[in-house]
Enzyme design. Structure first.
Site, mmCIF file in Angstrom:
data_model
loop_
_atom_site.group_PDB
_atom_site.id
_atom_site.type_symbol
_atom_site.label_atom_id
_atom_site.label_comp_id
_atom_site.label_asym_id
_atom_site.label_seq_id
_atom_site.Cartn_x
_atom_site.Cartn_y
_atom_site.Cartn_z
ATOM 1 N N HIS A 72 -1.200 -6.923 -2.931
ATOM 2 C CA HIS A 72 -0.666 -8.235 -2.535
ATOM 3 C C HIS A 72 -0.932 -9.272 -3.625
ATOM 4 O O HIS A 72 -0.059 -10.076 -3.956
ATOM 5 C CB HIS A 72 -1.332 -8.714 -1.230
ATOM 6 N N LYS A 113 0.659 -5.711 17.923
ATOM 7 C CA LYS A 113 -0.117 -5.020 16.892
ATOM 8 C C LYS A 113 -1.592 -5.278 17.111
ATOM 9 O O LYS A 113 -1.971 -6.372 17.557
ATOM 10 C CB LYS A 113 0.250 -5.576 15.504
ATOM 11 N N ARG A 130 6.666 -0.418 -2.979
ATOM 12 C CA ARG A 130 5.783 0.567 -3.616
ATOM 13 C C ARG A 130 6.466 1.895 -3.872
ATOM 14 O O ARG A 130 6.132 2.602 -4.806
ATOM 15 C CB ARG A 130 4.561 0.842 -2.719
ATOM 16 N N SER A 185 -2.992 -1.741 3.004
ATOM 17 C CA SER A 185 -3.996 -2.304 3.909
ATOM 18 C C SER A 185 -4.502 -1.235 4.871
ATOM 19 O O SER A 185 -5.665 -1.262 5.272
ATOM 20 C CB SER A 185 -3.412 -3.475 4.701
HETATM 21 P P1 ADP Z 1 3.734 -5.863 6.789
HETATM 22 O O1 ADP Z 1 3.013 -5.534 8.053
HETATM 23 O O2 ADP Z 1 4.682 -6.999 6.927
HETATM 24 O O3 ADP Z 1 4.311 -4.700 6.054
HETATM 25 P P2 ADP Z 1 1.690 -5.908 4.725
HETATM 26 O O4 ADP Z 1 0.546 -6.839 4.665
HETATM 27 O O5 ADP Z 1 1.385 -4.458 4.893
HETATM 28 O O6 ADP Z 1 2.602 -6.486 5.874
HETATM 29 O O7 ADP Z 1 2.577 -6.058 3.420
HETATM 30 C C1 ADP Z 1 3.146 -7.277 3.030
HETATM 31 C C2 ADP Z 1 4.013 -7.066 1.801
HETATM 32 O O8 ADP Z 1 3.210 -6.651 0.698
HETATM 33 C C3 ADP Z 1 5.083 -5.983 1.952
HETATM 34 O O9 ADP Z 1 6.237 -6.392 1.255
HETATM 35 C C4 ADP Z 1 4.476 -4.796 1.275
HETATM 36 O O10 ADP Z 1 5.463 -3.900 0.790
HETATM 37 C C5 ADP Z 1 3.746 -5.466 0.143
HETATM 38 N N1 ADP Z 1 2.662 -4.627 -0.364
HETATM 39 C C6 ADP Z 1 1.665 -4.059 0.330
HETATM 40 N N2 ADP Z 1 0.860 -3.332 -0.471
HETATM 41 C C7 ADP Z 1 1.381 -3.452 -1.717
HETATM 42 C C8 ADP Z 1 1.039 -2.892 -3.006
HETATM 43 N N3 ADP Z 1 -0.005 -2.079 -3.148
HETATM 44 N N4 ADP Z 1 1.816 -3.218 -4.059
HETATM 45 C C9 ADP Z 1 2.886 -4.031 -3.887
HETATM 46 N N5 ADP Z 1 3.269 -4.563 -2.724
HETATM 47 C C10 ADP Z 1 2.535 -4.278 -1.649
#
Ligand code: ADP
Length: 153
Positions: free
Chosen positions: A18, A42, A91, A129
């Protein structure tokens, strides 16, 4: 006119992946709103308050970044904050397929809304995450997946 983007997500918790997307989006926009989602269906490891506070602490010195919470549709929150740009990270192919459907559905509902995608930096591509939550739940050290200055609350 100021160009604002909304980076929506769960951020449970905010990872190096992020942080990388935020760092690279900053030169593209005047303001970046990190929208921390709260979905009643969730279950989160970190409460909304903790998820927000951790990100706020991280960017306390960055005036272009603000952190807000929202529930409900992301497009409604985008309208509320007055932005036409959503920011998302990609990703891998499954992220792409998932994000494509959401972005197309969002655009169908609000044609003036565009989603800007940044490809993950290769060395962070495996970080999610959910992996971080598993490590924390089992008492492991998740700091290698987290921004250096992130303080877990
Ligand atoms: P959501 O539940 O909306 O998917 P996340 O917190 O998992 O929320 O992810 C938010 C954004 O960050 C998404 O666009 C996700 O693809 C991106 N993201 C998560 N991990 C990575 C990473 N390692 N590299 C790039 N983008 C990421």
């Amino acid at each position: 006119m100021l160009k604002t983007a909304l980076f929506p997500g769960s951020f449970d918790p905010f990872t190096l992946g992020h942080q990388d997307i935020v760092r690279r989006a900053l030169p593209l926009f005047d303001e970046l709103i990190i929208g921390v989602g709260e979905n009643i269906d969730k279950s989160y490891l970190f409460s909304l308050e903790k998820r927000m506070a951790m990100i706020r602490n991280l960017y306390v010195q960055e005036p272009k970044i603000s952190v807000q919470s929202y529930s409900g549709l992301t497009i409604d929150f985008a309208k509320e904050v007055g932005t036409d740009f959503l920011l998302r990270g990609i990703r891998n192919p499954s992220d792409f397929e998932f994000e494509k459907s959401i972005a197309q559905a969002n655009r169908q509902m609000n044609p003036s809304l565009d989603t800007v995608f940044l490809l993950t930096t290769a060395r962070y591509a495996y970080i999610s995450s959910s992996i971080v939550r598993d490590v924390i739940r089992h008492g492991g050290n998740a700091s290698v997946f987290l921004p250096e200055n992130l303080i877990l609350l």
